[in-house]
Design an enzyme around this catalytic site. Structure first.
Site, PDB file in Angstrom:
ATOM      1  N   LYS A   1       0.929  -1.204  -0.085  1.00 37.91           N
ATOM      2  CA  LYS A   1       0.099   0.158  -0.005  1.00 37.91           C
ATOM      3  C   LYS A   1       0.895   0.929   0.185  1.00 37.91           C
ATOM      4  CE  LYS A   1      -0.389  -2.498   3.039  1.00 37.91           C
ATOM      5  NZ  LYS A   1      -0.901  -2.936   4.333  1.00 37.91           N
TER       6      LYS A   1
ATOM      7  N   GLY B   1      -0.931 -12.758  11.551  1.00 37.00           N
ATOM      8  CA  GLY B   1      -0.311 -12.449  10.462  1.00 37.00           C
ATOM      9  C   GLY B   1      -1.245 -11.109  10.012  1.00 37.00           C
TER      10      GLY B   1
ATOM     11  N   LYS C   1      -4.186   3.576   2.075  1.00 35.88           N
ATOM     12  CA  LYS C   1      -5.197   2.854   1.087  1.00 35.88           C
ATOM     13  C   LYS C   1      -6.234   3.990   0.633  1.00 35.88           C
ATOM     14  CE  LYS C   1      -4.510  -1.546   3.592  1.00 35.88           C
ATOM     15  NZ  LYS C   1      -4.942  -2.229   4.682  1.00 35.88           N
TER      16      LYS C   1
ATOM     17  N   GLY D   1      -4.612 -10.939   6.089  1.00 35.36           N
ATOM     18  CA  GLY D   1      -4.299 -12.258   6.456  1.00 35.36           C
ATOM     19  C   GLY D   1      -3.682 -12.759   5.305  1.00 35.36           C
TER      20      GLY D   1
HETATM   21  N1  HSE Z   1      -1.951  -4.649   8.056  1.00 34.42           N
HETATM   22  C1  HSE Z   1      -2.755  -4.525   7.034  1.00 34.42           C
HETATM   23  C2  HSE Z   1      -4.081  -4.590   7.645  1.00 34.42           C
HETATM   24  C3  HSE Z   1      -2.677  -5.701   5.820  1.00 34.42           C
HETATM   25  O1  HSE Z   1      -4.435  -5.148   8.865  1.00 34.42           O
HETATM   26  O2  HSE Z   1      -5.247  -4.067   6.985  1.00 34.42           O
HETATM   27  C4  HSE Z   1      -3.555  -5.559   4.755  1.00 34.42           C
HETATM   28  O3  HSE Z   1      -3.291  -4.382   4.159  1.00 34.42           O
END
Ligand code: HSE
Length: 447
Positions: A132, A213, A231, A327
């Site tokens: 991102k 994760g 984002k 994930g």
């Molecule tokens: N760390 C980010 C989230 C991963 O939790 O949305 C996905 O972009």
């Protein structure tokens, strides 16, 4: 006579065909060589998924093979086995020298990824990215590079990682006519808030998000709103709303929320979610990122756990995209599909930069105002009079009584941040605690 130019994928295909002969691909099945930038949680899931879903992928007419992987830390223990013949290296140039058809970027930051992705595109190699920060900061420049070198760049996994919708919107000019978007765009924050809502401790919930994760290597990027802001920049560009400056987006973190806020949010008929918002107005784009209150009936109030959601308002009505936002497995599946889609899709040079927009403003919304004051502090009517002098007016109120302090919550009618801040400063000058988060209404989110 029409000149038939070779599309970029064909140049790569030639190379892949040679390799196909070596690895013994069946006739009619196209061998595709992939290279991975990064072998963290998501990179490892890509390796596992390629091994586990070989048959399903072969049925689509391709045989993807991992040809090379870039490891930043070769000593790190990993839960995957690289396939035979896959080159692992810490040298990005050695990785690109393997001449992959597509590079899959799962690096966590813009700084380390930008030069490698640029080098890949210059060599005519297609890139799919879940990064991102990279796409937010360098998307237009990378698309321009891709266009010049007849390579392709896709980033389906960079926003709502488990839900493919970016490429659909990119290819559809009318579907992109959006006047306002509101989303839950960070899976980690939504997971943490959902767990705290259920009674978990904040630290415990965050640890579990890291273990699963979901979180960035630096989880502060999730909790502070930095990841969601990136984002939002990507979405505003994709939708042609404008080119945002991530640093100019009003940003709230999760750090000032406490369990009582969730009880109060429910008592006044809604829930707290980590929101990202952008609306096109005559004065430019109005944006914010941070925890916000939504009424129960709002579609995003029901988006919980690691799920993300994106509501797009357009002349034709309101659309909702929702599903896993983070994930390893969900992200890996989107990345592999994206890589294969990129090889199939005609390259149109990608989404150009949106028209520059004036500096981002922030919208006029309702607020969930929290005031901490002694039990014998001012009465509700007195407090309401004080707030009204700043244009802050109640819609609903709620009181939580502690032993020494009382917490008063007020869901307000829409006003600007400046009104809330001025009222808050007055309350703080009187010795009371004051804090507020944005509150969006179901039918009139930002009047
Ligand atoms: N760390 C980010 C989230 C991963 O939790 O949305 C996905 O972009």
């Amino acid at each position: 006579m029409i000149e038939l130019r070779e599309p970029p994928a064909c140049a790569a295909r030639r190379h892949a065909t040679d390799v196909g002969a070596i690895i013994g691909a069946s006739p009619g099945v196209r061998p595709v060589r992939l290279a991975l930038l990064g072998l963290g949680n998501v990179g490892q899931a890509v390796v596992r998924l390629l091994a586990d879903e070989g048959e399903r992928l072969r049925a689509t007419g391709v045989l993807p093979r991992l040809a090379a992987a870039l490891l930043r830390d070769p000593q790190r223990p990993r839960a995957c086995r690289l396939p035979d013949g896959c080159v692992s290296t810490t040298d990005p140039r050695a990785l690109l020298d393997q001449r992959p058809d597509v590079v899959i970027d799962v690096l966590p930051d813009a700084e380390s990824a930008a030069p490698i992705v640029a080098d890949a595109l210059r060599r005519g190699i297609g890139v799919v990215s879940a990064n991102k920060a990279l796409i937010a900061a360098h998307g237009p420049a990378l698309h321009e590079l891709a266009r010049r070198h007849r390579a392709a760049l896709q980033y389906e996994a960079a926003v709502i990682a488990g839900v493919p919708f970016v490429e659909t919107l990119r290819r559809r000019a009318l579907a992109r006519r959006v006047t306002r978007l509101c989303g839950v765009l960070n899976g980690t924050s939504n997971y943490v808030l959902s767990e705290v809502e259920r009674g978990s401790g904040f630290d415990e919930a965050l640890k579990s998000a890291v273990r699963l994760g979901y979180a960035e290597p630096d989880a502060a990027r999730d909790l502070s709103g930095a990841d969601a802001a990136d984002k939002l920049v990507i979405l505003a560009r994709l939708l042609g709303m404008g080119e945002l400056d991530a640093a100019g987006i009003e940003r709230g973190g999760l750090d000032r929320l406490d369990p009582a806020d969730f009880l109060a949010a429910r008592a006044v008929g809604g829930a707290i979610r980590p929101l990202a918002f952008a609306a096109a107005t005559s004065g430019g784009l109005e944006t914010f990122v941070g925890p916000g209150w939504l009424p129960e009936e709002h579609a995003l109030a029901r988006v919980r756990n690691v799920d993300n959601g994106l509501l797009l308002d357009s002349p034709g009505g309101r659309r909702l995209f929702a599903g896993p936002g983070a994930g390893p497995e969900a992200t890996a599946a989107t990345l592999i599909d994206d890589a294969l889609d990129l090889l199939r899709a005609p390259d149109d040079g990608g989404a150009a930069a949106a028209a520059p927009s004036p500096p981002n403003g922030a919208p006029r919304t309702g607020w969930l105002l929290r005031v901490g004051l002694p039990q014998d502090g001012p009465s509700w009517p007195d407090l309401c009079d004080l707030l009204a002098a700043y244009g802050v007016r109640p819609l609903r109120t709620h009181v939580l009584n502690g032993t020494v302090q009382a917490r008063r919550y007020m869901l307000t009618t829409p006003c600007r941040r400046a009104n809330i801040e001025a009222a808050g400063a007055h309350l703080e000058a009187l010795g009371y605690e004051a804090w507020a988060l944005r509150a969006l209404e179901a039918s009139d989110d930002a009047a």
